[in-house]
Design an enzyme around this catalytic site. Structure first.
Site, PDB file in Angstrom:
ATOM      1  N   ALA A 283      26.375 -22.559  31.242  1.00 14.16           N
ATOM      2  CA  ALA A 283      25.698 -22.744  32.834  1.00 14.16           C
ATOM      3  C   ALA A 283      25.359 -21.366  32.965  1.00 14.16           C
ATOM      4  CB  ALA A 283      25.818 -23.946  33.655  1.00 14.16           C
ATOM      5  N   PHE A 284      24.140 -21.392  34.809  1.00 11.36           N
ATOM      6  CA  PHE A 284      24.616 -20.565  34.989  1.00 11.36           C
ATOM      7  C   PHE A 284      25.540 -19.667  35.648  1.00 11.36           C
ATOM      8  CE2 PHE A 284      24.126 -20.189  39.716  1.00 11.36           C
ATOM      9  CZ  PHE A 284      24.240 -21.660  39.767  1.00 11.36           C
ATOM     10  N   LYS A 285      26.723 -20.704  36.054  1.00  9.46           N
ATOM     11  CA  LYS A 285      27.575 -20.568  36.469  1.00  9.46           C
ATOM     12  C   LYS A 285      28.769 -20.237  35.867  1.00  9.46           C
ATOM     13  CE  LYS A 285      28.231 -24.072  39.624  1.00  9.46           C
ATOM     14  NZ  LYS A 285      26.632 -25.800  39.685  1.00  9.46           N
ATOM     15  N   ASP A 286      28.362 -19.285  34.892  1.00  5.04           N
ATOM     16  CA  ASP A 286      29.022 -18.145  34.267  1.00  5.04           C
ATOM     17  C   ASP A 286      29.381 -17.240  34.582  1.00  5.04           C
ATOM     18  OD1 ASP A 286      30.622 -20.399  32.437  1.00  5.04           O
ATOM     19  OD2 ASP A 286      28.307 -20.468  31.304  1.00  5.04           O
TER      20      ASP A 286
ATOM     21  N   LEU B 191      31.501 -16.523  37.471  1.00 10.56           N
ATOM     22  CA  LEU B 191      33.290 -17.106  37.311  1.00 10.56           C
ATOM     23  C   LEU B 191      33.480 -16.597  35.777  1.00 10.56           C
ATOM     24  CD1 LEU B 191      32.814 -21.046  38.038  1.00 10.56           C
ATOM     25  CD2 LEU B 191      34.289 -19.543  38.989  1.00 10.56           C
TER      26      LEU B 191
END
Ligand SMILES: *Cc1c(COP(=O)(O)O)cnc(C)c1O
Length: 471
Positions: free
Chosen positions: A111-114, A117
């Site tokens: 997911a784009f959160k990588d 994060l």
């Protein structure tokens, strides 16, 4: 670079301090005091750079003064060249004439959160090592944030990470992505309650950290943390440059929940990138769509949808946009947020709302239309969308102002994370786990089921953190 609070009365902080802080002490969110601004010539000169080099150019002004240039370059190389499985990092796929999706799901948790994060973990490690400090990351997740935070911080020496998820209420893939990562600083807690209970306990713990007895402090990994927004600005530049920018304007459609991802696009534009239109794509939890179409910001009951990462009642980062719409007047914004708290609803002056409407459009897509879009796009182009991205594509098609301007939808997750929606769509294919996760279902899980009580969670955190060993 200095950072100031949207509510005007908390002290200004530097990057390093803002990285280690959650909400500002006045209840506001931190934003840069002044945004860096790039000329067209400067942006044009970045065409063809690697993702890492582009990321350096876009982000360095934000960290300058806290992190030396070479160290930041090393960190970015390690983040985007080691942890992403596609060489282009954020590849663009074409769906139709002038219509694209930018695949932001090639990181470790799909997911784009990588994007944010993975970098956040390295930033924390660097800063904490220098300060000889230990922190506790405490977060609640309904799915994507938890796994991305654990993956991002698993190797951090001076960080203990505790992630609460509602027991039996996250998908199998999402749970496995969190609980199969092991390490003595990783603690998965399955709370016998719902997501709101988890979030409430996190909130209360941030408000009163005395249970840690001064041995450590809490750091936020949700998108109120400025570093997350910062990392997301880069891929707007990356897409634009690939499609003929800055000589040509580009539009974006962004599947939106807490308004963090699309706010980064708004910042990219204010930093000089020609962006024609930003489409806020929402599911049935449409508070932002109601604001943009009717100038009314008021929460309604939570709906559970096929796009759970956008199931929110209020959007925490929206305050950052309101701050600009109020001419960056912290006092006025503090008053506005206070009236929102008492009345559970606000409208803003018509001219301020119209200013927002110049750039933003919005749309809301229900589960049925989400499934239809997954199938339609698969039939047209063999691109299999996840439900969040499908909402983005459908909203882009509904809101588009100018067909001659490239429209890029941010593909925020890989379809394999949300097999239910893909199956319901009738597209007739099942998404498969990418190579690096293909044995996910055989990996051993580790988590602790814990009662739904603040005291139980806090004593667990206190007893299991490596607060003393770390230094
Ligand atoms: C987190 C998330 C979103 C929403 O992003 P915001 O920054 O909260 O607006 C959309 N899609 C997916 C898959 C997500 O994980």
């Amino acid at each position: 670079m200095k950072y100031i609070s949207t509510r005007g009365s908390a002290p200004a902080l530097n990057f390093e301090e803002v990285l280690l802080t959650g909400l500002a002490s006045d209840g506001g969110l931190y934003v840069p005091e002044v945004l860096p601004r790039f000329t067209h010539e400067e942006i044009a000169s970045w065409a063809g750079l690697s993702y890492t080099d582009l990321a350096f150019n876009v982000m360095y002004p934000f960290v300058e003064g806290s992190i030396p240039e070479m160290d930041f370059r090393d960190m970015l190389r390690d983040t985007y060249e080691e942890s992403f499985s596609h060489k282009a990092v954020a590849p663009l796929t074409q769906l139709d004439r002038n219509e694209w999706v930018m695949e932001l799901f090639h990181g470790p948790t799909l997911a784009f959160k990588d994007f944010a994060l993975q970098l956040l973990g390295r930033l924390l490690d660097y800063v904490l090592e220098k300060r000889k400090e230990h922190v506790v990351i405490l977060g609640a997740t309904s799915g994507d944030t938890g796994s991305a935070a654990i993956e991002g911080c698993r190797r951090c020496k001076n960080v203990d990470i505790f992630i609460l998820h509602p027991h039996n209420r996250v998908s199998d893939v999402q749970r496995k992505q969190m609980t199969t990562i092991t390490g003595d600083n990783i603690h998965n807690l399955a709370v016998e309650g719902n997501f709101d209970d988890c979030q409430q306990m996190v909130k209360e713990s941030f408000g009163d950290q005395s249970f840690l007895e001064g041995k450590s402090r809490l750091v936020a990994v949700n998108s109120i943390n400025w570093a997350r927004i910062m990392a997301q600005i880069v891929y707007y530049f990356h897409a634009s440059l690939a499609l003929g920018g800055p000589h040509r304007s580009v539009s974006f459609s962004v599947p939106t929940g807490n308004f963090g991802d699309i706010f980064a696009g708004y910042l990219a534009r204010n930093m000089g990138l020609p962006i024609n239109q930003l489409v806020v794509a929402t599911n049935k939890n449409d508070i932002l769509h109601r604001f943009i179409s009717e100038n009314k910001y008021s929460p309604e009951a939570l709906h559970h949808t096929l796009s759970p990462s956008m199931d929110i009642m209020v959007s925490s980062n929206f305050e950052r946009l309101l701050f600009d719409l109020y001419g960056r007047d912290g006092k006025a914004l503090a008053e506005l947020m206070a009236s929102f708290k008492t009345d559970a609803s606000v409208s803003i002056d018509d001219y301020r709302w119209k200013a927002a409407r110049k750039l933003f459009d919005s749309f809301t897509v229900d589960d049925e239309k989400t499934c239809q879009t997954i199938k339609a796009v698969f039939d047209e182009s063999e691109e299999l969308l996840d439900p969040h991205t499908a909402i983005g594509v459908e909203s882009a098609r509904q809101c588009r102002r100018d067909a001659s301007i490239p429209m890029v939808t941010l593909a925020t997750a890989h379809p394999v994370k949300f097999p239910e929606a893909v199956e319901k769509s009738g597209a007739g294919v099942s998404p498969e786990l990418p190579h690096h996760l293909s044995d996910l279902f055989e990996r051993e899980e580790s988590y602790t089921v814990i009662e739904n009580s603040l005291e139980a969670v806090q004593s667990y955190v206190k007893a299991h953190g490596n607060h003393d060993k770390a230094l």
